[in-house]
Motif scaffolding. Structure first.
Motif, PDB file in Angstrom:
ATOM      1  N   SER A  41       8.087  -9.392 -16.474  1.00 37.39           N
ATOM      2  CA  SER A  41       7.327  -8.138 -16.551  1.00 37.39           C
ATOM      3  C   SER A  41       8.053  -7.110 -17.409  1.00 37.39           C
ATOM      4  O   SER A  41       7.434  -6.446 -18.245  1.00 37.39           O
ATOM      5  N   ILE A  42       9.354  -6.976 -17.219  1.00 36.27           N
ATOM      6  CA  ILE A  42      10.140  -6.038 -18.029  1.00 36.27           C
ATOM      7  C   ILE A  42      10.093  -6.446 -19.494  1.00 36.27           C
ATOM      8  O   ILE A  42       9.902  -5.604 -20.384  1.00 36.27           O
ATOM      9  N   PHE A  43      10.258  -7.719 -19.761  1.00 40.60           N
ATOM     10  CA  PHE A  43      10.220  -8.225 -21.141  1.00 40.60           C
ATOM     11  C   PHE A  43       8.878  -7.917 -21.800  1.00 40.60           C
ATOM     12  O   PHE A  43       8.823  -7.458 -22.943  1.00 40.60           O
ATOM     13  N   ARG A  44       7.797  -8.144 -21.078  1.00 40.68           N
ATOM     14  CA  ARG A  44       6.467  -7.908 -21.645  1.00 40.68           C
ATOM     15  C   ARG A  44       6.197  -6.425 -21.855  1.00 40.68           C
ATOM     16  O   ARG A  44       5.600  -6.030 -22.852  1.00 40.68           O
ATOM     17  N   VAL A  45       6.625  -5.585 -20.918  1.00 43.16           N
ATOM     18  CA  VAL A  45       6.443  -4.140 -21.080  1.00 43.16           C
ATOM     19  C   VAL A  45       7.206  -3.645 -22.304  1.00 43.16           C
ATOM     20  O   VAL A  45       6.690  -2.867 -23.105  1.00 43.16           O
ATOM     21  N   LEU A  46       8.443  -4.105 -22.468  1.00 44.32           N
ATOM     22  CA  LEU A  46       9.234  -3.686 -23.632  1.00 44.32           C
ATOM     23  C   LEU A  46       8.623  -4.192 -24.932  1.00 44.32           C
ATOM     24  O   LEU A  46       8.654  -3.496 -25.948  1.00 44.32           O
ATOM     25  N   SER A  47       8.052  -5.375 -24.904  1.00 46.56           N
ATOM     26  CA  SER A  47       7.402  -5.913 -26.106  1.00 46.56           C
ATOM     27  C   SER A  47       6.179  -5.088 -26.486  1.00 46.56           C
ATOM     28  O   SER A  47       5.974  -4.757 -27.653  1.00 46.56           O
ATOM     29  N   ILE A  48       5.365  -4.752 -25.502  1.00 49.00           N
ATOM     30  CA  ILE A  48       4.159  -3.954 -25.759  1.00 49.00           C
ATOM     31  C   ILE A  48       4.534  -2.544 -26.188  1.00 49.00           C
ATOM     32  O   ILE A  48       3.951  -1.988 -27.118  1.00 49.00           O
ATOM     33  N   LYS A  49       5.517  -1.972 -25.524  1.00 42.21           N
ATOM     34  CA  LYS A  49       5.950  -0.613 -25.845  1.00 42.21           C
ATOM     35  C   LYS A  49       6.444  -0.527 -27.281  1.00 42.21           C
ATOM     36  O   LYS A  49       6.147   0.435 -27.992  1.00 42.21           O
ATOM     37  N   GLY A  50       7.185  -1.520 -27.743  1.00 41.34           N
ATOM     38  CA  GLY A  50       7.674  -1.540 -29.113  1.00 41.34           C
ATOM     39  C   GLY A  50       6.548  -1.636 -30.132  1.00 41.34           C
ATOM     40  O   GLY A  50       6.597  -1.007 -31.184  1.00 41.34           O
ATOM     41  N   LYS A  51       5.518  -2.408 -29.822  1.00 40.79           N
ATOM     42  CA  LYS A  51       4.387  -2.552 -30.747  1.00 40.79           C
ATOM     43  C   LYS A  51       3.557  -1.283 -30.820  1.00 40.79           C
ATOM     44  O   LYS A  51       3.067  -0.923 -31.878  1.00 40.79           O
ATOM     45  N   ILE A  52       3.405  -0.589 -29.713  1.00 41.29           N
ATOM     46  CA  ILE A  52       2.652   0.664 -29.716  1.00 41.29           C
ATOM     47  C   ILE A  52       3.407   1.717 -30.516  1.00 41.29           C
ATOM     48  O   ILE A  52       2.828   2.466 -31.289  1.00 41.29           O
ATOM     49  N   ARG A  53       4.716   1.764 -30.351  1.00 41.99           N
ATOM     50  CA  ARG A  53       5.534   2.741 -31.066  1.00 41.99           C
ATOM     51  C   ARG A  53       5.518   2.496 -32.571  1.00 41.99           C
ATOM     52  O   ARG A  53       5.500   3.426 -33.355  1.00 41.99           O
ATOM     53  N   SER A  54       5.564   1.238 -32.970  1.00 47.44           N
ATOM     54  CA  SER A  54       5.640   0.921 -34.392  1.00 47.44           C
ATOM     55  C   SER A  54       4.310   1.145 -35.106  1.00 47.44           C
ATOM     56  O   SER A  54       4.277   1.339 -36.308  1.00 47.44           O
ATOM     57  N   SER A  55       3.213   1.102 -34.371  1.00 45.25           N
ATOM     58  CA  SER A  55       1.915   1.352 -35.008  1.00 45.25           C
ATOM     59  C   SER A  55       1.682   2.865 -35.068  1.00 45.25           C
ATOM     60  O   SER A  55       2.593   3.651 -34.855  1.00 45.25           O
ATOM     61  N   HIS A  56       0.487   3.260 -35.341  1.00 45.70           N
ATOM     62  CA  HIS A  56       0.175   4.679 -35.479  1.00 45.70           C
ATOM     63  C   HIS A  56       0.404   5.435 -34.170  1.00 45.70           C
ATOM     64  O   HIS A  56       0.345   4.875 -33.095  1.00 45.70           O
ATOM     65  N   LYS A  57       0.648   6.711 -34.305  1.00 46.42           N
ATOM     66  CA  LYS A  57       0.893   7.541 -33.127  1.00 46.42           C
ATOM     67  C   LYS A  57      -0.438   7.827 -32.434  1.00 46.42           C
ATOM     68  O   LYS A  57      -1.456   8.087 -33.072  1.00 46.42           O
ATOM     69  N   ILE A  58      -0.387   7.783 -31.131  1.00 46.96           N
ATOM     70  CA  ILE A  58      -1.588   8.061 -30.333  1.00 46.96           C
ATOM     71  C   ILE A  58      -1.494   9.488 -29.845  1.00 46.96           C
ATOM     72  O   ILE A  58      -0.492   9.915 -29.269  1.00 46.96           O
TER      73      ILE A  58
END
Length: 106
Positions: free
Chosen positions: A83-100
């Motif tokens: 769960s921690i690994f997946r959250v960190l993976s998703i968080k990194g992808k959201i950060r690298s894309s456009h700002k929300i």
């Protein structure tokens, strides 16, 4: 490292390994439940209360207790890590894309 694996082939291997560990932990817990039900059905027919102290001090009971504890702990640790690994993976992808931008509706 843990964070260096996200988004790489190593990340997929890490994800797969944790999934296998979860399955193995659940398998051990399932074997425990099956063996304890067999023990109860065939060995304790005359009543558990009469054989309680004998059962609790037996090596069979100790082995089943270790197996259940190990399987449950392995499964829980693996699920938490995954769960921690997946959250960190998703968080990194959201950060690298456009700002929300967040809008507040009143």
């Amino acid at each position: 490292g843990f964070l260096a694996l996200k988004g790489t082939k190593g990340g997929a291997l890490f994800n797969r390994t944790l999934s296998i560990l979860i399955n193995f932990g659940d398998l051990l817990t399932g074997f425990y439940l099956m063996l304890i039900s067999v023990q109860d059905s065939f060995m304790m027919r005359s009543g558990y209360c009469k054989k309680q102290s004998q059962w609790l001090s037996s090596d069979h009971c100790a082995f089943l207790g270790v197996m259940n504890t190990f399987g449950s702990t392995l499964s829980l640790f693996s699920m938490t890590s995954l769960s921690i690994f997946r959250v960190l993976s998703i968080k990194g992808k959201i950060r690298s894309s456009h700002k929300i931008k967040l809008k507040v509706c009143l």
